[in-house]
Design an enzyme around this catalytic site. Sequence first.
Site, PDB file in Angstrom:
ATOM      1  N   CYS A   1       2.275  -7.998   6.274  1.00  0.00           N
ATOM      2  CA  CYS A   1       1.238  -7.282   5.548  1.00  0.00           C
ATOM      3  C   CYS A   1       1.789  -6.934   4.171  1.00  0.00           C
ATOM      4  O   CYS A   1       2.966  -7.153   3.875  1.00  0.00           O
ATOM      5  CB  CYS A   1       0.798  -6.025   6.300  1.00  0.00           C
ATOM      6  SG  CYS A   1      -0.799  -5.358   5.745  1.00  0.00           S
TER       7      CYS A   1
ATOM      8  N   CYS B   1       0.772  -3.693   2.689  1.00  0.00           N
ATOM      9  CA  CYS B   1       0.481  -2.289   2.387  1.00  0.00           C
ATOM     10  C   CYS B   1       1.726  -1.460   2.084  1.00  0.00           C
ATOM     11  O   CYS B   1       1.695  -0.603   1.196  1.00  0.00           O
ATOM     12  CB  CYS B   1      -0.339  -1.654   3.501  1.00  0.00           C
ATOM     13  SG  CYS B   1       0.460  -1.637   5.122  1.00  0.00           S
TER      14      CYS B   1
ATOM     15  N   LYS C   1      -8.374  -4.949  14.938  1.00  0.00           N
ATOM     16  CA  LYS C   1      -7.694  -3.770  14.399  1.00  0.00           C
ATOM     17  C   LYS C   1      -8.739  -2.834  13.804  1.00  0.00           C
ATOM     18  O   LYS C   1      -9.405  -3.171  12.819  1.00  0.00           O
ATOM     19  CB  LYS C   1      -6.686  -4.197  13.326  1.00  0.00           C
ATOM     20  CG  LYS C   1      -5.900  -3.032  12.705  1.00  0.00           C
ATOM     21  CD  LYS C   1      -4.901  -3.571  11.690  1.00  0.00           C
ATOM     22  CE  LYS C   1      -4.087  -2.467  11.034  1.00  0.00           C
ATOM     23  NZ  LYS C   1      -3.133  -3.002  10.049  1.00  0.00           N
TER      24      LYS C   1
ATOM     25  N   GLU D   1     -14.299 -11.129  15.635  1.00  0.00           N
ATOM     26  CA  GLU D   1     -13.005 -11.161  14.944  1.00  0.00           C
ATOM     27  C   GLU D   1     -11.973 -11.963  15.739  1.00  0.00           C
ATOM     28  O   GLU D   1     -11.265 -12.808  15.180  1.00  0.00           O
ATOM     29  CB  GLU D   1     -12.502  -9.728  14.729  1.00  0.00           C
ATOM     30  CG  GLU D   1     -13.247  -8.945  13.665  1.00  0.00           C
ATOM     31  CD  GLU D   1     -12.783  -9.308  12.257  1.00  0.00           C
ATOM     32  OE1 GLU D   1     -11.890 -10.154  12.115  1.00  0.00           O
ATOM     33  OE2 GLU D   1     -13.331  -8.732  11.295  1.00  0.00           O
TER      34      GLU D   1
ATOM     35  N   LYS E   1      -5.713  -3.056  18.554  1.00  0.00           N
ATOM     36  CA  LYS E   1      -5.064  -1.873  17.988  1.00  0.00           C
ATOM     37  C   LYS E   1      -6.124  -0.909  17.465  1.00  0.00           C
ATOM     38  O   LYS E   1      -6.994  -1.336  16.688  1.00  0.00           O
ATOM     39  CB  LYS E   1      -4.143  -2.316  16.847  1.00  0.00           C
ATOM     40  CG  LYS E   1      -3.430  -1.186  16.115  1.00  0.00           C
ATOM     41  CD  LYS E   1      -2.638  -1.729  14.931  1.00  0.00           C
ATOM     42  CE  LYS E   1      -1.916  -0.586  14.213  1.00  0.00           C
ATOM     43  NZ  LYS E   1      -1.205  -1.056  13.008  1.00  0.00           N
TER      44      LYS E   1
ATOM     45  N   SER F   1       1.074   4.825  16.825  1.00  0.00           N
ATOM     46  CA  SER F   1       1.879   6.007  16.504  1.00  0.00           C
ATOM     47  C   SER F   1       1.201   7.317  16.882  1.00  0.00           C
ATOM     48  O   SER F   1       1.860   8.236  17.379  1.00  0.00           O
ATOM     49  CB  SER F   1       2.210   6.015  15.016  1.00  0.00           C
ATOM     50  OG  SER F   1       1.021   6.039  14.229  1.00  0.00           O
TER      51      SER F   1
ATOM     52  N   TYR G   1       6.105   2.445  21.126  1.00  0.00           N
ATOM     53  CA  TYR G   1       7.260   3.244  20.731  1.00  0.00           C
ATOM     54  C   TYR G   1       7.920   3.908  21.941  1.00  0.00           C
ATOM     55  O   TYR G   1       9.034   4.419  21.833  1.00  0.00           O
ATOM     56  CB  TYR G   1       6.844   4.311  19.716  1.00  0.00           C
ATOM     57  CG  TYR G   1       6.172   3.728  18.491  1.00  0.00           C
ATOM     58  CD1 TYR G   1       6.923   3.209  17.440  1.00  0.00           C
ATOM     59  CD2 TYR G   1       4.779   3.651  18.400  1.00  0.00           C
ATOM     60  CE1 TYR G   1       6.312   2.647  16.332  1.00  0.00           C
ATOM     61  CE2 TYR G   1       4.158   3.087  17.293  1.00  0.00           C
ATOM     62  CZ  TYR G   1       4.928   2.581  16.264  1.00  0.00           C
ATOM     63  OH  TYR G   1       4.316   2.016  15.181  1.00  0.00           O
TER      64      TYR G   1
END
Length: 326
Positions: A121, A123, A196, A234, A249, A275, A314
């Site tokens: 990506c 960003c 996403k 998508e 996601k 997260s 995580y």
Amino acid sequence: MTELNFRRHRRLRGSANIRSMVRETSVQKEDFIYPIFVVEGENVKEEISSMPGVFHFSLDRLGEELDEVVSLGIPSVILFGVPNEKDAVGSQAYHDHGITQEAIRFAKDRHPDLVVIADTCLCQYTDHGHCGVIENGVILNDESLDLLARTAVSQAKAGADIIAPSNMMDGFVAAIRYGLDQAGFENTPIMSYGVKYSSAYYGPFREAAHSTPQFGDRKTYQMDPANRLEALREAGSDIEEGADFMIVKPALSYLDIIREVRDNFDVPIVAYNVSGEYAMVKAAALNGWVDEKQIVLETLLSMKRAGADILMTYHAKDAARWLEEK
């Protein structure tokens, strides 16, 4: 007593071994992808305040994290690079010696059998924090595709086993597949963040990746959380363009979407336990409000039950330890 006719479902729950025999879904450490954030500098191991237990690592400290992941039997990591220098076109994303490329080389040199996935990506590399090229405040789709393809090729050259594009530009899988094939990486798979959503659950990640947009939001390219059928459109277009895996996601609030994608497509499905989902559980556990082990394992199980084949989380290191205790 009058004879009753009913099913005795409890017969199959009578002992731990019987329950194990008839269990339909399982979570195992081989399911996990563990995200790692790599930064520039030296001797950096800095905990991310909104993600207790997750750290920024500089390259000279990355080895200890990779060694732990491998020792726990986790087969894969996804690397997120956080550069010091940013510009309007995210040039550090496709620099051959950018932080992500150097982290890939380091990881593959230290643990050749570890599956190393590169997040692809712009960003965290752009000074405006968006995932593409900006002109007059508008995120340009087609003009961004070349930069994304260049990024993917540079990551593959560095040794990435899988390319995972997360930008949600239309045509990004087609552009990256073409770029990889032209560069001789026709056997490098694409793990598309094809489903996403524009989600509030990403907040802690934006602190970790230093990728908060400097203006506006990402709602013109990430999906509306209200939409279900859009996910199928998508996913379908990305698979037609050459995606080998499909990421959904976030995961926990989108279990229905994981099931929809699973029922409609035959590629491996990755649930990204993001997260914000992680941070909520950690905060509750640190306050003694929930049993962290049981909550985490049940949450991950729900994603597998919904249809995910792979869990990007995580919690992976903790979960791998807990699964060993069983």
